[in-house]
Design a protein around this motif. Structure first.
Motif, mmCIF file in Angstrom:
data_model
loop_
_atom_site.group_PDB
_atom_site.id
_atom_site.type_symbol
_atom_site.label_atom_id
_atom_site.label_comp_id
_atom_site.label_asym_id
_atom_site.label_seq_id
_atom_site.Cartn_x
_atom_site.Cartn_y
_atom_site.Cartn_z
ATOM 1 N N GLU A 1 0.822 -1.215 0.000
ATOM 2 C CA GLU A 1 0.000 0.000 0.000
ATOM 3 C C GLU A 1 0.852 1.260 0.000
ATOM 4 N N PHE A 2 1.863 1.276 0.851
ATOM 5 C CA PHE A 2 2.652 2.514 1.007
ATOM 6 C C PHE A 2 4.047 2.388 0.415
ATOM 7 N N GLY A 3 4.300 1.331 -0.254
ATOM 8 C CA GLY A 3 5.604 1.149 -0.851
ATOM 9 C C GLY A 3 6.723 1.003 0.153
ATOM 10 N N ILE A 4 6.406 0.344 1.285
ATOM 11 C CA ILE A 4 7.420 0.194 2.339
ATOM 12 C C ILE A 4 8.345 -0.978 2.017
ATOM 13 N N THR A 5 9.611 -0.733 2.154
ATOM 14 C CA THR A 5 10.603 -1.793 1.963
ATOM 15 C C THR A 5 10.692 -2.608 3.243
ATOM 16 N N LEU A 6 10.604 -3.917 3.160
ATOM 17 C CA LEU A 6 10.615 -4.769 4.350
ATOM 18 C C LEU A 6 11.935 -5.509 4.459
ATOM 19 N N ILE A 7 12.601 -5.364 5.589
ATOM 20 C CA ILE A 7 13.796 -6.177 5.828
ATOM 21 C C ILE A 7 13.548 -6.912 7.135
ATOM 22 N N LEU A 8 13.468 -8.206 7.076
ATOM 23 C CA LEU A 8 12.907 -8.972 8.158
ATOM 24 C C LEU A 8 13.820 -10.119 8.552
ATOM 25 N N VAL A 9 14.107 -10.239 9.813
ATOM 26 C CA VAL A 9 14.884 -11.378 10.306
ATOM 27 C C VAL A 9 13.909 -12.425 10.795
ATOM 28 N N THR A 10 14.079 -13.641 10.384
ATOM 29 C CA THR A 10 13.156 -14.680 10.852
ATOM 30 C C THR A 10 13.812 -16.044 10.870
#
Ligand SMILES: Nc1ncnc2c1ncn2[C@@H]1O[C@H](COP(=O)(O)OP(=O)(O)OP(=O)(O)O)[C@@H](O)[C@H]1O
Ligand SMILES: [Mg+2]
Lengths: 221, 934
Positions: free
Chosen positions: A190-199
């Protein structure tokens, strides 16, 4: 478009005689709107990398480049502004401000920016995260999962350009975890957010555009 | 593997939290310095008072003058007596007046120890022909020899009970000068039966040597020494009873003179007044230091709540948790105890040294032990509360900080949806860490309150310590002796004759002697009116003698009754002398024109001073308030009457409601008639007969009492306060005109000015000289020099004590505040990190702390100022309502918020600087450094 990259990023910790290379010469680029998952065994340097990328930690050597500008050139004030407007961070240990209620914690970055909160947006966040009934409680009266969701809401409150999340679903049951993840994906779209996620959750990693794997500080695509 | 016991844990923890423990230890050291310093100081006050008494009178408890060898040996074997020494008087010496002579003798070893002679110059005699003399003995005889010089005096040999008639010459070499002790003993120990007129046979004086020769010196041929026993009671506590015991058991063994049990004079006053101040201050300080230790321990506990919770969670028992804390506290106390004892020992020594040489520093082992024990007790008490609280914490409660939730519910904290981060954070901190903020605020309130009262009070007393006019005054005028209708109408009133004055003036040391005379005269009035009605209530003669009022009566009714009924004494007196007008008795005071000019020249309220007319007796001055107010109130079962001079006039009258007020009906230029009552009776005879008459409820009026009337013009009305004559209403004339108002009299006071500047040595000499000069008379000697010195020293002492205490307090206060604030900052590391992580800049973080400090300072500083203002104005109000009892102290205390505010700002600046620095160091590090838990 590349929003964030790092060049020769290295972080060393000294404990007595020993030198621990928590992050070893990382060269990475992150495209706008991209969803990147970072996995790897415990102690491999995932959190440290995330801290470095989000300017929470100073690298031993190398640099982080945001929108084509090296963060080295930023002074403390500019970094603060960057953190509250452009970055959102979800900590592995939540790190809510103990004296503030759930809602206040969520609004923290907005208020630091002296802006009016986008009420509809915040409401929606709260709704999807399922924390509407915890908003007037202090963190010490919340369960781990609830705290984690408040922390996620806080990270998203300012509609950041990049969301860094250190195991944001680690404390959630499968269903909630999936819901949170779909929220993250939804807002990022929706907002063009870049996701960097540790999992550690392979199911989560599967949904990412790209998966980085870390081992002993070394990062591999 | 090394076993991991709790004490290992405690020690390791101590090492890890070094900085905090240093702060804690410092706090404890501070408070122990306070508590033991106070004890040292108080013990020194006692020791100084005793030393002062010894220096004044000697160490003996009693003297037996004119005793016998037999009595001496009986005394020596008496179990109630610890030590007996003997003075052997061999002769009396003088120059021309035998009455101004002194006894010469020697003391055996015990007597020498007990007599405690203080050499101011030279040494004690060691060979025949040598003498050491008390300075006032030399002055009294007019011997002008310096140490090393020889002098020759007339002498009469002792003969056991008195002295032989035959006069011979004695020549001595003066080898030492001693501080006078004989004078003090004579005045305070031997004056019971002194017959003034009969000074030719003062055995008391001559049995007590003031000139000392070497031991074993014999009397002149045909003489027999007079023995005086110096006696020390076996039981120090029973020394008071010694006189009684001696008079029962050794009735005929000589004249018994008990040494006064308390020291006298300005230095004793100084010592005891400082001791008193010290006591009050010590209470405050002890409270402050206990609060300091408590705060430090409490902060330490708060710091470690989580750790305690974890320990409890893994199974540590309450006792074990308490044990960790107790061990740590004990360790700290053991380190700080010797340090603080040593420090307070030397600090007190330094302070005592600064206070002047009448203070001696003699702390004994007992005080040291008590101080140590007391300090430990303080620490134990202050740490007990956090200790108990620590062990009571439930594990999860501690780990989670569930306390906050409880407070949140209790304080009904609402979640905000729009806020300024720094202000909300600061507010929440104040709510959640209330106890700690309150302890800082209290400390502050305490400091500012003290500054608001102590600083202006001190400055005021410093300003008002003006130099006095004469060098010495000798006076027999003890207050309002002139205000009865006629009790100074007798011959012989006043002690000092013209020849006394002349002989003083003949002394080369003295530049000028001026005298003051006093008698009472009656001012004739057509009617009393409000003014004189009111003033009359204050006099010692009751013109009115109202019945005691009923409890149900109103103020006005009481007042009406008080002024309605005229006393029979007054009527009897009026009838006796045939007055048809009313009489108001006032003191007629006379001084010399120069003194009059100096005292009243600047105090004219109305009219002018015409010295020529005052000298001729054509005019007179009235020293009186222009207005007076009267109020009456019940005070318990008694009646408190208040009569206030209202010099300020209208405004002073408005500030208070009086039952009655009056303004002076006499003005400059008015003609008034004064009537003196005179009698040929001697003052002593009158006193005896009057006392006898008073027993049968009558007034004694001598047969030859007659009146001398004189009409005069009022030259000026002058202000009465702070002048030579401390009466509310007095008539002032010159000594030249004084006889015109009745009969001439002796001087009641002689004012003495020395030739050249007075200094300590001259002051001592002159005091001793005047003591000798007035020996046996009921006279007080006032040394204005000494008083000025005393005032200056007192100020210096107060300054030293006050600034020392304030500095220590300030240091302690800053220490406690910084300790608390830094503990908070440490605790807040994670919060600061979090705030920074979500984008707060360093300024916002700083602002959280600044706002917090500002709030605490506003609360503490404002509270302190408000509390001291409340105290001050409350006290003022109280003294207004009860002026009779409290008038004297009322003026002493001052209040000003300025120094308090300044102090507050200073402290705020210090705290901001230190905390700001710490914060800066914290924000400089990377954000995760702060977030990461230890
Ligand atoms: N402040 C520090 N001082 C010393 N060593 C550190 C510090 N922070 C991290 N390390 C070390 O760096 C390495 C990487 O740590 P990091 O927290 O990044 O691991 P991680 O991959 O996030 O592990 P996990 O999956 O358990 O969260 C670890 O070996 C850790 O011990
Ligand atoms: Mg991690």
């Amino acid at each position: 478009m590349t929003i964030l990259e790092c060049k020769n990023l290295t972080k060393e910790y000294y404990s007595g005689e020993n030198v621990v290379k928590a992050v070893d010469n990382a060269n990475l680029t992150f495209e706008q709107g991209e969803f990147t998952a970072i996995t790897g065994p415990s102690g491999s340097g995932k959190s440290t990398l995330l801290h470095l990328l989000s300017s929470l930690e100073n690298p031993t050597s190398g640099e982080v480049i945001y929108n084509g500008e090296s963060l080295k050139k930023y002074n403390d004030n500019q970094l603060s502004i960057l953190r509250r407007r452009r970055f959102g961070f979800v900590f592995q240990a939540y790190n809510l401000v103990q004296e503030l209620t759930g809602m206040e914690n969520i609004l923290l970055p907005v208020m630091l920016d002296k802006k009016k909160p986008d009420e509809g947006y915040i409401e929606k966040l709260v709704d999807v995260l399922g924390i509407a009934d915890r908003l007037s409680h202090l963190p010490s009266a919340m369960s781990g999962g609830q705290q984690q969701r408040i922390a996620i809401a806080r990270a998203l409150a300012n509609k950041p350009a990049i969301l860094f999340a250190d195991e944001p679903t680690g404390n959630l049951d499968g269903k909630s975890g999936r819901e949170v993840l779909s929220l993250l994906k939804y807002v990022s779209a929706e907002f063009g957010i870049t996701l960097i996620l540790v999992t550690h959750d392979l199911g989560v990693a599967e949904q990412a555009d790209r998966v980085l794997t870390m081992r002993d500080g070394v990062c591999k695509n | 593997m090394k076993t991991f016991t709790l004490s290992v844990f405690a020690a390791r923890d101590l090492r890890r939290r070094k900085k905090q423990y240093i702060a804690l230890t410092l706090g404890i050291v501070f408070s122990m310095i306070f508590s033991s310093g106070v004890l040292f100081f108080l013990s020194c006050v006692d020791a100084s008072l005793e030393e002062n008494r010894f220096r004044t009178y000697g160490k003996q408890d009693a003297l037996l003058l004119g005793t016998t060898e037999d009595a001496l040996s009986r005394l020596r074997s008496d179990p109630k007596i610890r030590a007996v020494g003997a003075a052997h008087v061999i002769e009396k010496v003088y120059t021309d007046d035998p009455a101004k002579g002194s006894a010469v003798g020697w003391l055996d070893e015990t007597a020498l120890q007990l007599a405690y002679p203080i050499l101011t110059e030279g040494r004690m005699p060691s060979a025949p022909g040598e003498v050491a003399a008390e300075r006032d003995a030399l002055l009294r005889m007019g011997v002008d020899a310096a140490v090393g010089e020889r002098f020759t005096v007339a002498a009469q040999a002792a003969n056991g009970g008195g002295y032989l008639e035959s006069i011979y010459e004695s020549t001595y070499t003066l080898v030492g000068v001693l501080a006078g002790k004989r004078g003090a003993l004579e005045k305070y120990a031997l004056n019971r039966n002194v017959v003034i007129a009969d000074r030719e046979v003062p055995t008391e004086v001559f049995g007590l040597p003031a000139l000392f020769v070497c031991a074993g010196t014999q009397t002149a041929p045909g003489g027999r020494e007079i023995l005086t026993a110096y006696v020390k009671a076996a039981d120090e506590k029973n020394a008071d009873g010694l006189e009684m015991y001696l008079s029962q058991t050794f009735a005929n063994a000589g004249e018994i003179a008990a040494t006064p049990r308390s020291a006298a004079g300005f230095s004793a006053m100084r010592i005891s007044s400082l001791g008193e101040t010290g006591q009050y201050l010590s209470l405050i300080l002890l409270a402050a230091s206990a609060a300091g230790v408590f705060g430090a321990m409490d902060a330490n506990l708060a710091d470690r709540k989580k750790q305690i919770g974890l320990l409890r969670a893994v199974g540590a028992t309450r006792a074990q948790i308490a044990g960790i804390f107790a061990r740590e506290t004990a360790l700290i106390a053991l380190i700080s105890l010797p340090v603080s004892l040593a420090l307070s020992y030397f600090l007190t020594k330094l302070l005592i040294g600064l206070l002047g040489d009448e203070f001696v520093f003699l702390p004994d082992l007992k005080t040291l032990l008590v101080s140590g024990g007391f300090g430990l007790a303080c620490i134990a008490a202050a740490s007990a509360v956090p200790l108990v609280r620590a062990s009571r914490l439930s594990p999860m409660f501690a780990i989670r900080g569930a306390e906050m939730n409880r407070k949140m519910r209790k304080k009904r904290i609402r979640s905000k949806s729009f806020f300024s981060v720094s202000s909300l954070m600061a507010k929440r901190r104040l709510t959640f860490a209330r106890r700690r903020q309150v302890s800082v605020a209290l400390m502050l309130a305490f400091l500012t309150g003290l500054a608001a009262l102590a600083v202006p009070t001190f400055l005021d007393s410093y300003r008002s310590s003006a130099r006095l006019r004469h060098d010495f005054d000798i006076t027999s005028d003890f207050g309002r002796s002139g205000d009865a209708m006629y009790n100074t109408a007798f011959s012989g009133y006043g002690y000092f004759t013209e020849s006394d004055r002349a002989s003083l003036a003949a002394n080369r040391e003295i530049a000028a002697v001026s005298g003051v005379k006093k008698c009472s005269v009656n001012l004739l009035l057509d009617e009393y009116g409000d003014y004189f009605d009111t003033l009359a209530l204050r006099g010692s003669v009751r013109y009115q003698s109202p019945p005691f009022p009923e409890k149900s009566m109103t103020k006005r009714q009481i007042a009406e009754q008080a002024f309605a009924k005229v006393s029979p004494e007054y009527e009897a007196f009026r009838e006796k002398l045939g007055f048809d007008r009313e009489l108001f008795s006032a003191a007629l005071c006379a001084c010399e024109s120069a003194a009059l000019e100096a005292d009243y020249g600047g105090a004219v309220l109305e009219g002018r001073i015409d010295m020529g007319k005052l000298l001729s007796g054509e005019e007179i001055l009235i020293a009186a308030p222009l207005a007076v107010g009267y109020d009456v109130a019940w005070s318990g079962d008694g009646l408190a009457e208040t009569i206030l001079p209202l010099d300020g006039g209208e405004s002073a009258l408005k500030n208070r409601s009086f039952t009655k007020t009056g303004t002076l009906p006499i003005h400059a230029g008015d003609r008034i008639t004064l009537s003196a009552a005179v009698s040929g009776l001697s003052f002593d005879d009158w006193q005896k007969q009057n006392a006898a008459a008073a027993e049968s409820g009558k007034i004694f009026l001598p047969d030859d009492l007659r009146r001398i009337d004189r009409e005069v013009t009022v030259g000026a009305i002058v202000a009465p306060e702070g002048r030579v004559f401390l009466a509310d209403f007095s008539l002032i004339t010159t000594t030249a005109a004084f006889p015109l108002f009745g009969v001439d009299r002796n001087y009641v006071t002689l004012n003495i000015d020395l030739a050249g500047e007075c200094d300590a040595a001259r002051n001592d000499e002159m005091t001793e000289y005047l003591a000798a000069f007035t020996a046996g008379k009921q006279v007080e000697i006032y040394s204005d020099f000494e008083y000025a010195q005393y005032a200056k020293q007192r100020l210096r002492a107060t300054l030293v004590t006050l600034s020392g205490i304030l500095t220590l307090l300030l240091a302690a206060g800053i220490g406690v505040m910084l300790n608390t604030l830094s503990a908070q900052l440490r605790e807040d590391k994670r919060t600061i990190g979090t705030l920074r992580a979500v984008g707060a800049d360093a300024r916002t973080v700083g602002s959280v702390y600044f706002r917090q400090m500002l709030a605490v300072f506003a609360l503490g500083g404002g509270g302190g100022i408000a509390a001291s203002a409340l105290l001050f104005f409350g006290w003022r109000l109280y003294t207004d309502l009860n002026p009779i009892e409290t008038n004297a102290i009322r003026g002493a205390v001052r209040f000003s918020p300025v120094p308090a505010a300044a102090l507050c700002l200073l402290l705020l600046a210090v705290c901001c600087a230190v905390i700001g620095g710490k914060k800066r160091r914290q924000t400089k590090r990377s954000v995760t450094d702060n977030i990461r838990e230890l």
